[in-house]
Scaffold this active site. Structure first.
Site, PDB file in Angstrom:
ATOM      1  N   ASN A   1      -0.314   2.521   2.594  1.00 11.82           N
ATOM      2  CA  ASN A   1      -1.584   3.107   2.148  1.00 11.82           C
ATOM      3  C   ASN A   1      -2.744   2.572   2.950  1.00 11.82           C
ATOM      4  O   ASN A   1      -2.710   1.442   3.438  1.00 11.82           O
ATOM      5  CB  ASN A   1      -1.802   2.847   0.642  1.00 11.82           C
TER       6      ASN A   1
ATOM      7  N   PHE B   1      -7.124 -11.662  -1.772  1.00 13.82           N
ATOM      8  CA  PHE B   1      -7.216 -12.185  -0.415  1.00 13.82           C
ATOM      9  C   PHE B   1      -6.151 -11.524   0.453  1.00 13.82           C
ATOM     10  O   PHE B   1      -5.659 -12.119   1.399  1.00 13.82           O
ATOM     11  CB  PHE B   1      -6.983 -13.700  -0.402  1.00 13.82           C
TER      12      PHE B   1
ATOM     13  N   CYS C   1      -5.769  -7.613   0.961  1.00 18.26           N
ATOM     14  CA  CYS C   1      -5.846  -6.241   1.461  1.00 18.26           C
ATOM     15  C   CYS C   1      -5.914  -6.255   2.993  1.00 18.26           C
ATOM     16  O   CYS C   1      -6.804  -6.864   3.574  1.00 18.26           O
ATOM     17  CB  CYS C   1      -7.068  -5.553   0.866  1.00 18.26           C
TER      18      CYS C   1
ATOM     19  N   ASN D   1       0.783  -9.151  -1.420  1.00 12.33           N
ATOM     20  CA  ASN D   1       0.010  -7.939  -1.196  1.00 12.33           C
ATOM     21  C   ASN D   1       0.751  -7.164  -0.103  1.00 12.33           C
ATOM     22  O   ASN D   1       1.865  -7.521   0.273  1.00 12.33           O
ATOM     23  CB  ASN D   1      -1.431  -8.292  -0.798  1.00 12.33           C
TER      24      ASN D   1
ATOM     25  N   CYS E   1      39.332   3.492  -0.634  1.00 11.95           N
ATOM     26  CA  CYS E   1      38.929   3.833   0.743  1.00 11.95           C
ATOM     27  C   CYS E   1      38.951   5.347   0.956  1.00 11.95           C
ATOM     28  O   CYS E   1      39.932   6.017   0.594  1.00 11.95           O
ATOM     29  CB  CYS E   1      39.884   3.141   1.722  1.00 11.95           C
TER      30      CYS E   1
ATOM     31  N   CYS F   1      36.703   6.920   6.025  1.00  8.33           N
ATOM     32  CA  CYS F   1      35.622   7.386   6.900  1.00  8.33           C
ATOM     33  C   CYS F   1      35.609   6.630   8.229  1.00  8.33           C
ATOM     34  O   CYS F   1      35.101   7.123   9.224  1.00  8.33           O
ATOM     35  CB  CYS F   1      34.269   7.238   6.202  1.00  8.33           C
TER      36      CYS F   1
ATOM     37  N   CYS G   1      33.718   1.136   8.705  1.00  6.18           N
ATOM     38  CA  CYS G   1      33.974  -0.309   8.832  1.00  6.18           C
ATOM     39  C   CYS G   1      34.639  -0.588  10.175  1.00  6.18           C
ATOM     40  O   CYS G   1      34.288  -1.550  10.871  1.00  6.18           O
ATOM     41  CB  CYS G   1      34.848  -0.800   7.680  1.00  6.18           C
TER      42      CYS G   1
ATOM     43  N   CYS H   1      39.015 -12.089  11.372  1.00  8.58           N
ATOM     44  CA  CYS H   1      37.867 -11.885  10.469  1.00  8.58           C
ATOM     45  C   CYS H   1      37.074 -13.185  10.273  1.00  8.58           C
ATOM     46  O   CYS H   1      37.628 -14.203   9.888  1.00  8.58           O
ATOM     47  CB  CYS H   1      38.371 -11.372   9.118  1.00  8.58           C
TER      48      CYS H   1
ATOM     49  N   CYS I   1      29.987   0.112   4.530  1.00  9.87           N
ATOM     50  CA  CYS I   1      30.922   0.951   3.758  1.00  9.87           C
ATOM     51  C   CYS I   1      30.146   1.790   2.740  1.00  9.87           C
ATOM     52  O   CYS I   1      29.367   1.246   1.956  1.00  9.87           O
ATOM     53  CB  CYS I   1      31.936   0.069   3.037  1.00  9.87           C
TER      54      CYS I   1
HETATM   55  C1  LIG Z   1      -2.401   2.784  -3.048  1.00  9.18           C
HETATM   56  C2  LIG Z   1      -2.416   1.306  -3.214  1.00  9.18           C
HETATM   57  C3  LIG Z   1      -3.621   0.660  -3.483  1.00  9.18           C
HETATM   58  C4  LIG Z   1      -3.655  -0.717  -3.648  1.00  9.18           C
HETATM   59  N1  LIG Z   1      -4.836  -1.317  -3.939  1.00  9.18           N
HETATM   60  C5  LIG Z   1      -4.869  -2.647  -4.156  1.00  9.18           C
HETATM   61  C6  LIG Z   1      -6.068  -3.277  -4.561  1.00  9.18           C
HETATM   62  O1  LIG Z   1      -7.112  -2.645  -4.751  1.00  9.18           O
HETATM   63  N2  LIG Z   1      -6.037  -4.612  -4.757  1.00  9.18           N
HETATM   64  C7  LIG Z   1      -4.914  -5.361  -4.589  1.00  9.18           C
HETATM   65  O2  LIG Z   1      -4.931  -6.580  -4.781  1.00  9.18           O
HETATM   66  N3  LIG Z   1      -3.750  -4.772  -4.216  1.00  9.18           N
HETATM   67  C8  LIG Z   1      -3.705  -3.443  -4.006  1.00  9.18           C
HETATM   68  N4  LIG Z   1      -2.511  -2.848  -3.680  1.00  9.18           N
HETATM   69  C9  LIG Z   1      -1.300  -3.673  -3.517  1.00  9.18           C
HETATM   70  C10 LIG Z   1      -0.498  -3.773  -4.812  1.00  9.18           C
HETATM   71  O3  LIG Z   1      -1.211  -4.375  -5.845  1.00  9.18           O
HETATM   72  C11 LIG Z   1       0.809  -4.578  -4.583  1.00  9.18           C
HETATM   73  O4  LIG Z   1       0.482  -5.872  -4.164  1.00  9.18           O
HETATM   74  C12 LIG Z   1       1.724  -3.947  -3.542  1.00  9.18           C
HETATM   75  O5  LIG Z   1       1.695  -2.562  -3.623  1.00  9.18           O
HETATM   76  C13 LIG Z   1       3.158  -4.448  -3.648  1.00  9.18           C
HETATM   77  O6  LIG Z   1       3.743  -4.075  -4.859  1.00  9.18           O
HETATM   78  P1  LIG Z   1       4.761  -2.800  -4.986  1.00  9.18           P
HETATM   79  O7  LIG Z   1       5.825  -2.993  -3.961  1.00  9.18           O
HETATM   80  O8  LIG Z   1       5.224  -2.826  -6.405  1.00  9.18           O
HETATM   81  O9  LIG Z   1       3.934  -1.589  -4.689  1.00  9.18           O
HETATM   82  C14 LIG Z   1      -2.460  -1.467  -3.523  1.00  9.18           C
HETATM   83  C15 LIG Z   1      -1.260  -0.805  -3.276  1.00  9.18           C
HETATM   84  C16 LIG Z   1      -1.230   0.555  -3.144  1.00  9.18           C
HETATM   85  C17 LIG Z   1       0.073   1.252  -2.894  1.00  9.18           C
END
Ligand SMILES: Cc1cc2nc3c(=O)[nH]c(=O)nc-3n(C[C@H](O)[C@H](O)[C@H](O)COP(=O)(O)O)c2cc1C
Length: 434
Positions: free
Chosen positions: A77, A137, A139, A204, A347, A350, A353, A380, A390
């Protein structure tokens, strides 16, 4: 019946399933419906300061990676923090918290790395009655170019400094959300701890470009012909997150620090794995964006059924259970020997393996004229590639050899004693085992 209630930093919730800060927690309407569906807590979509308005792109924000059945495996995203007015969010948080006092309400915040900005927003958040804050901390796009999010999370000194401000101007629990876009996750976690953080949450999203449109030569999601890296999440990131969580849980400097596990949690089993590696609870984003709020009901019944089966009566009993078994490679038992075994009844002939082993590994699978595949024990090394490729689950298994048996590959008797690289005779620098 197993008790799923959790007490994370003194914040009680009826189950360990929280929604991560993201679109599902962006507004009152969503959060009320999430709580009605059964979620134990939410981390409200990240709030910013009342500076220049946050303006999102008006084209596609998401890109995806799919499995062969078009099941979503990874989501990318390029969305920013909330673009709704601060006071609107604060009013909604206050109302929802008042109506759902038994659920955890955490407010995610990201403001400039200046003391005054934190000093301004924290009393306003405090006033909502929310249970705690999470510092975003992490994004990795957009906000980091403005010196926030991952730009802070990648500098341990900044993490420590901002955390300290938060502990000074806010008197409820402070959770520091970490970015995985860093070499050694233990460093930011330790910095958060030095700053006084009550917990860390991770991960994050991971810097990513999901694909390139080869007609327009633009990365997807493409905005008017141009793309930018985004943040990757969903089932694909779980292994990375689990490893990072375990590093923090067993590192001497951060051991004992409370952890909220995030990244690809889709089923109760994923949650149990995070908890076993030291997390007090989990947060979910992609799974709920894919399947809707009600998946929490499957998570709740699945976790509680498994706990009953295993005899765990509380979530607390599962927290960190797997940590003693996470070790450094050099401490693995080198006297342990396994061999692949193909179950001929399962098995489907296919030959995957065989192709994998013959072409790329140890030439340890024989193929007969009628396409019967058998393992050559003398070749092995139990690498597991045949199991991994598999298509039939449990058709190929790894069987441990018993002490006293002779390994036909090495001609050596399988030993009962534990041996590792630290003491192994092949290690020229062998030292006594710890
Ligand atoms: C569309 C979208 C927007 C997000 N916005 C934020 C946000 O505003 N603040 C934040 O800390 N994390 C944000 N995240 C991260 C999520 O909180 C989370 O850390 C991350 O998606 C991993 O978790 P998941 O695998 O369950 O999605 C966002 C994730 C997505 C997909």
């Amino acid at each position: 019946m197993a008790d799923l209630t959790t007490n994370f930093l003194g914040i009680k919730s009826p189950n360990p399933f929280w929604l991560a800060s993201a679109p599902p927690t962006d507004k009152e309407y969503n959060v009320r419906r999430a709580f009605d569906a059964g979620w134990g807590g939410v981390v409200w979509k990240t709030l910013g300061s009342e500076g220049p308005p946050v303006v999102n792109v008006n084209g596609p924000r998401y890109g995806a990676i799919y499995g062969a059945d078009r099941r979503l495996l990874g989501l990318n995203n390029i969305e920013l923090i909330t673009d709704r007015p601060l006071q609107t969010n604060l009013d909604e948080i206050k109302r929802v918290k008042a109506d759902y006092p038994d659920r955890a309400m955490i407010v995610s915040i990201m403001v400039p790395c200046e003391e005054q900005a934190w000093k301004d927003i924290l009393p306003r958040v405090q006033e909502t009655g929310a249970d705690g804050i999470e510092l975003n901390f992490g994004c990795p796009h957009g906000m980091s170019e403005r010196g926030m999010g991952a730009a802070v999370g990648q500098v341990p000194e900044y993490i420590e400094m901002v955390t300290r401000w938060c502990k000074q101007y806010y008197d409820k629990p402070v959770i520091v959300k970490l970015t995985p876009n860093i070499t050694d996750i233990r460093q930011p976690a330790a910095a958060a701890m030095r700053g006084g953080a009550d917990a860390v949450s991770l991960i994050n999203t991971i810097n990513s470009i999901t694909s390139v449109n080869l007609d327009t030569m633009s990365p997807e999601p493409s905005i008017d012909g141009k793309g930018s890296h985004g943040g990757y999440c969903g089932p694909a990131v779980k292994p990375i997150a689990l490893s990072m969580v375990s590093e923090i849980a067993r590192h001497p400097e951060t051991r004992g620090l409370a952890i909220s596990g995030i990244g690809g949690v889709t089923t109760w089993r994923d949650a149990a794995e995070y908890i076993s590696l030291g997390c007090g609870n989990v947060q979910v984003c992609t799974a709920v964006m894919t399947y809707g709020f009600k998946i929490v009901q499957e998570m709740i019944s699945g976790l509680s059924g498994w706990m009953d089966e295993k005899g765990y009566t509380s979530v607390e009993q599962v927290v960190g259970r797997a940590i003693p078994n996470v070790t450094d490679w050099k401490y693995l038992n080198l006297n342990y020997v396994a061999k692949a075994k193909i179950n001929q009844d399962d098995c489907i002939k296919c030959g995957r393996c065989y192709a994998a082993c013959e072409d790329t590994s140890h030439q340890a699978i024989a193929m007969s004229a009628d396409r019967t595949f058998t393992v050559i024990d003398a070749e092995c090394v139990a690498c597991n590639l045949c199991v991994d490729v598999c298509p039939v689950e449990n058709c190929i298994t790894m069987e441990a050899m018993q002490p006293g048996q002779v390994d036909p590959r090495t001609g050596k008797v399988v030993q009962k004693e534990y041996a590792n690289w630290t003491t192994h005779p092949n290690n020229p620098g062998a030292v006594a085992a710890e």
